[in-house]
Design an enzyme around this catalytic site. Structure first.
Site, mmCIF file in Angstrom:
data_model
loop_
_atom_site.group_PDB
_atom_site.id
_atom_site.type_symbol
_atom_site.label_atom_id
_atom_site.label_comp_id
_atom_site.label_asym_id
_atom_site.label_seq_id
_atom_site.Cartn_x
_atom_site.Cartn_y
_atom_site.Cartn_z
ATOM 1 N N GLU A 1 11.530 7.549 3.606
ATOM 2 C CA GLU A 1 10.102 7.871 3.574
ATOM 3 C C GLU A 1 9.958 9.119 2.709
ATOM 4 O OE1 GLU A 1 7.825 6.036 5.074
ATOM 5 O OE2 GLU A 1 8.993 4.824 6.487
ATOM 6 N N TYR B 1 11.155 4.540 16.452
ATOM 7 C CA TYR B 1 10.692 3.437 17.296
ATOM 8 C C TYR B 1 11.270 2.145 16.739
ATOM 9 C CZ TYR B 1 6.962 0.797 14.844
ATOM 10 O OH TYR B 1 6.263 -0.035 14.019
ATOM 11 N N ASP C 1 0.810 -1.212 0.000
ATOM 12 C CA ASP C 1 0.000 0.000 0.000
ATOM 13 C C ASP C 1 0.847 1.267 0.000
ATOM 14 O OD1 ASP C 1 0.999 -0.267 2.537
ATOM 15 O OD2 ASP C 1 -0.877 0.167 3.578
ATOM 16 N N GLU C 2 2.114 1.145 -0.395
ATOM 17 C CA GLU C 2 2.998 2.304 -0.536
ATOM 18 C C GLU C 2 3.605 2.282 -1.935
ATOM 19 O OE1 GLU C 2 5.780 2.200 2.713
ATOM 20 O OE2 GLU C 2 4.189 1.874 4.198
#
Length: 515
Positions: free
Chosen positions: A334, A312, A127-128
């Site tokens: 990203e 994280y 989904d990216e």
């Protein structure tokens, strides 16, 4: 003295077998920022823990994006149009049998040269999809501008660039994050201990010595059983073994930041956890963020970069595995705030990321220390090891041309040492400014106590196995007994590790959490 060193090496390997479960697999140091339990609040949504599956993007949003069939056709058309500087190949197939196509761009595609290799991977999460679109645009831009743009020419003439637009075509086709087996591919890479490396350890101890073995095995090869991996993961792992990549980047969506190792911590808490090459990774991440239209202006991430564990921690990621086992410096990029933006936004996203993508590849040859290793006696290339004083990481020279490519942050003086079995190590001091430095090494053979030159295990003409020579030169009975004892202890530990891994995988299958 030689026998004493050998027995010390065996005892050292025995200690490793006993204590390796307590040793951090990642080998970095911890720059503790603040305590936490991994549940601290943070702003971005891209890497957050989600207790339910994210809603799939609507069909309306998919309009304007290439389908898997469109992408395959576009890649084949590209290699026909730019056949002189590219080739098309597949590294394997997805769960549903779709080929994982790769474009290689170089002035000599398919050949092995004394040049560094870079790989871009997109669409790790189904989904990216922005990455797959950007990577095909990158390939076309280089083809269109080769011969007239100096940056394109630098890349084509000096780098082997490999582009895998979609690692997860099955997930893309149904607009879901995971692959067809519902596995997150960026959590599927080895992250547990495995002891198949034992015999390599013994041979390495004997041939390289205790210090070089420690440097070589600073990150223990972990759980690389391909039968436990997804086919897409297996394809990437095999690919990295076949082609020695110096640097890599994966393209994701959902934030604007350049992420670097480590992605995980020893205690699974959230804090800055630096790898041995932390300064170099920060330098490389800044190349991308500062070349971007607005990534470096981020209010959430200083300079538009982040240590993965401080964002994280995640485990089983591709980034850390590349650095530990592939000798490859990988960034997780990203590149869009929205995971699946409308297709009309793709040209703008491309313009924002174009120079970042190009400059990152070009940094392979514009900075760092590069060179080859030769033997003084025969003048042949020696596939050896390169270490930098003060950095606990070893770079291996290529088997064919003995070329090495050591990425380092500029503005410092470095002590670089090259070594190869059967030869005396050699060290040189290098000042690394804004431009790359070439440092070739010519190694002198070591002489045995009888005055004869020792031969390198890299010499394929060696007639007898290394362990045969070993037993001839040491007390046969004691040596054999020690080897058997150590092997048995490692076998017992391996069984325990595999059982623990099986329990963890069973537990993870019962969990519904998606990361």
């Amino acid at each position: 003295m030689g026998k004493l060193r050998f027995f010390q090496s065996l005892l050292f390997s025995t200690a490793i077998c006993f204590f390796i479960p307590l040793i951090a697999a990642r080998g970095g140091h911890s720059d503790y920022i603040r305590p936490g339990d991994g549940n601290s609040s943070f702003h971005s949504t891209a890497r957050q823990l989600i207790s339910r599956e994210e809603p799939r993007p609507s069909l309306e949003l998919t309009r304007g994006y290439m389908t898997n069939g469109d992408l395959e056709k576009a890649m084949k058309d590209f290699t026909k149009r730019c056949s002189k500087i590219s080739r098309l190949y597949s590294i394997g197939k997805s769960v549903n049998g779709f080929p994982l196509w790769v474009i290689e761009i170089s002035d000599r595609p398919g050949e092995i040269e004394a040049e560094p290799a870079f790989k871009y991977i997109g669409n790790v999460h189904g989904d990216e999809p922005v990455g797959r679109e950007m990577l095909l645009r990158l390939a076309n831009w280089i083809c269109d501008n080769y011969g007239k743009d100096p940056l394109a020419k630098t890349i084509v003439d000096n780098v082997h660039l490999h582009i895998l637009p979609s690692l997860n075509p099955d997930g893309f086709s149904v607009r879901k994050r995971n692959n067809a087996n519902n596995v997150d591919l960026n959590r599927d890479f080895p992250d547990q201990l495995k002891l198949g490396w034992f015999w390599l350890l013994i041979v390495s101890l004997v041939t390289f010595g205790l210090l070089n073995t420690y440097l070589m095995l600073q990150f223990f090869p972990l759980n690389e059983d391909l039968s436990l991996r997804q086919p897409e993961t297996t394809a990437v792992m095999t690919w990295i073994r076949d082609i020695r990549f110096t640097m890599s980047a994966t393209l994701h969506g959902g934030a604007l930041v350049a992420n670097f190792p480590w992605d995980g911590t020893e205690d699974k808490r959230k804090y800055y956890y630096a790898c041995p090459d932390d300064e170099t990774f920060r330098f490389l991440a800044r190349i991308y963020s500062k070349s971007h239209r607005n990534m470096s202006l981020s209010k959430e991430f200083e300079e538009g970069i982040t240590n993965g564990a401080s964002w994280y921690p995640i485990y089983g990621g591709m980034q850390d595995w590349n650095y530990i086992h592939g000798g490859c410096f990988e960034l997780t990029l990203e590149i869009s705030d929205n995971k699946w933006p409308r297709a009309s936004e793709l040209p703008t996203i491309w313009e924002y990321n174009r120079m970042s993508m190009l400059n990152l590849v070009a940094s392979l040859v514009k900075t760092g220390v590069h060179g080859r290793i030769f033997s003084l006696d025969q003048g042949k290339p020696l596939p050896g090891l390169v270490v930098v004083k003060g950095i606990n990481y070893t770079v291996k020279a290529h088997q064919a041309h003995a070329d090495y490519h050591r990425l380092l942050a500029p503005g410092q003086n470095y002590e670089v040492t090259a070594s190869s079995p059967g030869y005396k190590p050699r060290t040189t001091s290098v000042w690394l400014g804004e431009n790359a430095v070439t440092a070739d090494f010519i190694l002198i053979p070591e002489a045995s106590s009888g005055g004869k030159l020792l031969r390198s295990i890299c010499d394929c003409s060696c007639g007898q196995p290394l362990l045969t020579h070993l037993f001839m030169e040491t007390n046969n009975g004691i040596a054999f007994t020690l080897v058997v004892v150590v092997a048995f202890l490692c076998f017992l530990l391996q069984r325990r590790v595999r059982f623990n891994l099986w329990k963890q995988r069973q537990s993870s299958r019962r969990s519904s959490i998606t990361v």
